[in-house]
Design a protein around this motif. Structure first.
Motif, mmCIF file in Angstrom:
data_model
loop_
_atom_site.group_PDB
_atom_site.id
_atom_site.type_symbol
_atom_site.label_atom_id
_atom_site.label_comp_id
_atom_site.label_asym_id
_atom_site.label_seq_id
_atom_site.Cartn_x
_atom_site.Cartn_y
_atom_site.Cartn_z
ATOM 1 N N LEU A 1 32.121 39.707 36.044
ATOM 2 C CA LEU A 1 33.156 39.394 35.062
ATOM 3 C C LEU A 1 33.826 38.084 35.438
ATOM 4 O O LEU A 1 34.223 37.875 36.597
ATOM 5 C CB LEU A 1 34.205 40.500 35.022
ATOM 6 N N LEU A 2 33.980 37.190 34.470
ATOM 7 C CA LEU A 2 34.589 35.882 34.694
ATOM 8 C C LEU A 2 35.766 35.686 33.749
ATOM 9 O O LEU A 2 35.764 36.179 32.621
ATOM 10 C CB LEU A 2 33.564 34.770 34.464
ATOM 11 N N ARG A 3 36.756 34.953 34.203
ATOM 12 C CA ARG A 3 37.881 34.571 33.354
ATOM 13 C C ARG A 3 38.379 33.197 33.788
ATOM 14 O O ARG A 3 38.140 32.758 34.916
ATOM 15 C CB ARG A 3 39.010 35.601 33.440
ATOM 16 N N GLU A 4 39.054 32.520 32.870
ATOM 17 C CA GLU A 4 39.682 31.241 33.198
ATOM 18 C C GLU A 4 40.948 31.509 34.008
ATOM 19 O O GLU A 4 41.613 32.527 33.788
ATOM 20 C CB GLU A 4 40.016 30.476 31.909
ATOM 21 N N PRO A 5 41.319 30.652 34.975
ATOM 22 C CA PRO A 5 40.618 29.416 35.326
ATOM 23 C C PRO A 5 39.532 29.644 36.371
ATOM 24 O O PRO A 5 39.786 29.490 37.566
ATOM 25 C CB PRO A 5 41.737 28.545 35.888
ATOM 26 N N PHE A 6 38.365 30.027 35.946
ATOM 27 C CA PHE A 6 37.165 30.207 36.758
ATOM 28 C C PHE A 6 37.397 31.160 37.926
ATOM 29 O O PHE A 6 37.387 30.764 39.097
ATOM 30 C CB PHE A 6 36.626 28.881 37.253
ATOM 31 N N GLU A 7 37.581 32.419 37.584
ATOM 32 C CA GLU A 7 37.729 33.464 38.573
ATOM 33 C C GLU A 7 36.718 34.572 38.300
ATOM 34 O O GLU A 7 36.346 34.820 37.148
ATOM 35 C CB GLU A 7 39.135 34.057 38.550
ATOM 36 N N GLU B 1 40.136 42.430 43.190
ATOM 37 C CA GLU B 1 40.599 41.046 43.323
ATOM 38 C C GLU B 1 40.015 40.189 42.202
ATOM 39 O O GLU B 1 38.844 40.352 41.831
ATOM 40 C CB GLU B 1 40.152 40.433 44.659
ATOM 41 N N TRP B 2 40.840 39.273 41.665
ATOM 42 C CA TRP B 2 40.347 38.137 40.892
ATOM 43 C C TRP B 2 40.439 36.935 41.810
ATOM 44 O O TRP B 2 41.501 36.666 42.384
ATOM 45 C CB TRP B 2 41.194 37.901 39.648
ATOM 46 N N CYS B 3 39.353 36.221 41.969
ATOM 47 C CA CYS B 3 39.332 35.111 42.927
ATOM 48 C C CYS B 3 38.328 34.066 42.466
ATOM 49 O O CYS B 3 37.311 34.405 41.841
ATOM 50 C CB CYS B 3 38.951 35.642 44.312
ATOM 51 N N SER B 4 38.605 32.797 42.757
ATOM 52 C CA SER B 4 37.639 31.761 42.408
ATOM 53 C C SER B 4 36.354 32.003 43.188
ATOM 54 O O SER B 4 36.396 32.469 44.326
ATOM 55 C CB SER B 4 38.199 30.374 42.731
ATOM 56 N N PRO B 5 35.186 31.708 42.615
ATOM 57 C CA PRO B 5 33.931 31.935 43.330
ATOM 58 C C PRO B 5 33.874 31.262 44.696
ATOM 59 O O PRO B 5 33.384 31.852 45.658
ATOM 60 C CB PRO B 5 32.880 31.369 42.373
ATOM 61 N N ALA B 6 34.387 30.042 44.804
ATOM 62 C CA ALA B 6 34.339 29.335 46.082
ATOM 63 C C ALA B 6 35.172 30.048 47.131
ATOM 64 O O ALA B 6 34.752 30.214 48.283
ATOM 65 C CB ALA B 6 34.816 27.899 45.901
ATOM 66 N N GLU B 7 36.372 30.499 46.757
ATOM 67 C CA GLU B 7 37.229 31.197 47.708
ATOM 68 C C GLU B 7 36.656 32.564 48.059
ATOM 69 O O GLU B 7 36.706 33.001 49.211
ATOM 70 C CB GLU B 7 38.636 31.347 47.128
ATOM 71 N N ALA B 8 36.101 33.245 47.059
ATOM 72 C CA ALA B 8 35.558 34.583 47.300
ATOM 73 C C ALA B 8 34.379 34.542 48.259
ATOM 74 O O ALA B 8 34.135 35.510 48.993
ATOM 75 C CB ALA B 8 35.140 35.222 45.976
ATOM 76 N N ALA B 9 33.639 33.435 48.258
ATOM 77 C CA ALA B 9 32.431 33.336 49.083
ATOM 78 C C ALA B 9 32.672 32.659 50.424
ATOM 79 O O ALA B 9 31.728 32.428 51.175
ATOM 80 C CB ALA B 9 31.350 32.570 48.327
#
Length: 254
Positions: free
Chosen positions: A35-41, A203-211
């Protein structure tokens, strides 16, 4: 080739499998939705420690295909099952079950429903008590997904799913899955809900931070997040998806 450090318990499992000449168990068909949402999470949930698979790890909503996902054709909007079969290189009934499982699982695990009364709209808020009762009945397998949609006058919106990749669990693991990964935008008017059960945190998190290592997760989850981070945004990821081969299975080895 991309390399990841296995958690200690998985590394020991791999060594024991090799040492004892283990025989791999069949991989169960499954679906996962990013699942994705703005601002890119991206949406993540953490499996409870008592889970037999991915315990205490952050994952995307998803799970195994229910036999009824293939047995009954729900009301349908978007690409027809035959089109999905061609895209995923599966028999039509199997492709239909994979898509149904994706929509069902994301509703069961996050409270988000990728369905609508017609091909051009999506149902709004689904957090009320009637929806919650139906969600729990789906989890208990007391209610089939096609029946659930029919009761509520809804069509499965297969066009809201974007195929991304396919991962098959390594042979040394005792529970194995052949999992199709999909992207989906969080529909307007809907909110993810910590509905409990198999997860103890969300959690909702930006892909870069989540990884970046702050969350414990299996390689398919981390790799998918890194791919999304490399894309740079939701629109770019969706634009890149048609050029990918979601039927080409990634088979990690230890």
């Amino acid at each position: 080739m991309v390399e990841y450090k296995l958690p200690p318990e998985l590394a020991e499992m791999a060594r024991r499998f090799e040492r004892e000449g283990g025989v791999p168990v069949p991989a169960r068909l499954a679906s996962t939705v990013v699942l994705l949402r703005e601002p890119f999470e991206a949406y993540l949930l953490r499996r409870v420690a008592t889970m037999a698979f991915a315990a205490s790890m952050y994952v995307f909503p998803g799970g195994g295909v229910d036999p009824r996902d293939a047995g009954v054709l729900p009301g349908w909007a978007g690409p027809a099952p035959a089109e999905w079969a061609a895209r995923l290189r599966l028999e039509e009934s199997v492709a239909r079950s994979v898509v149904c499982a994706a929509v069902r699982e994301v509703f069961e695990e996050s409270g988000v429903l990728l369905a609508g009364p017609d091909a051009d709209s999506v149902v709004g808020d689904v957090s009320g008590p009637d929806w919650e009762e139906a969600r729990l009945a789906l989890i208990a397998r007391d209610l089939g997904f096609a029946e659930f949609l029919s009761r509520n006058g809804l069509l499965l919106r297969s066009d809201l799913l974007v195929p991304w990749s396919r991962w098959i669990t390594p042979e040394f693991e005792p529970r194995r899955f052949d999992t199709y990964f999909f992207l989906a935008l969080l529909p307007k008017g809907q909110l993810t809900r910590d509905v409990g059960g198999e997860a103890d945190a969300t959690e909702w998190c930006s892909p870069a931070e989540a990884a970046d290592g702050r969350y414990t997760m299996l390689p398919p989850t981390r790799h998918t997040l890194l791919e999304l981070a490399e894309a740079g945004g939701i629109d770019a990821a969706l634009a890149a998806a048609p050029d990918r081969d979601p039927a080409d299975a990634i088979r990690p080895t230890a």
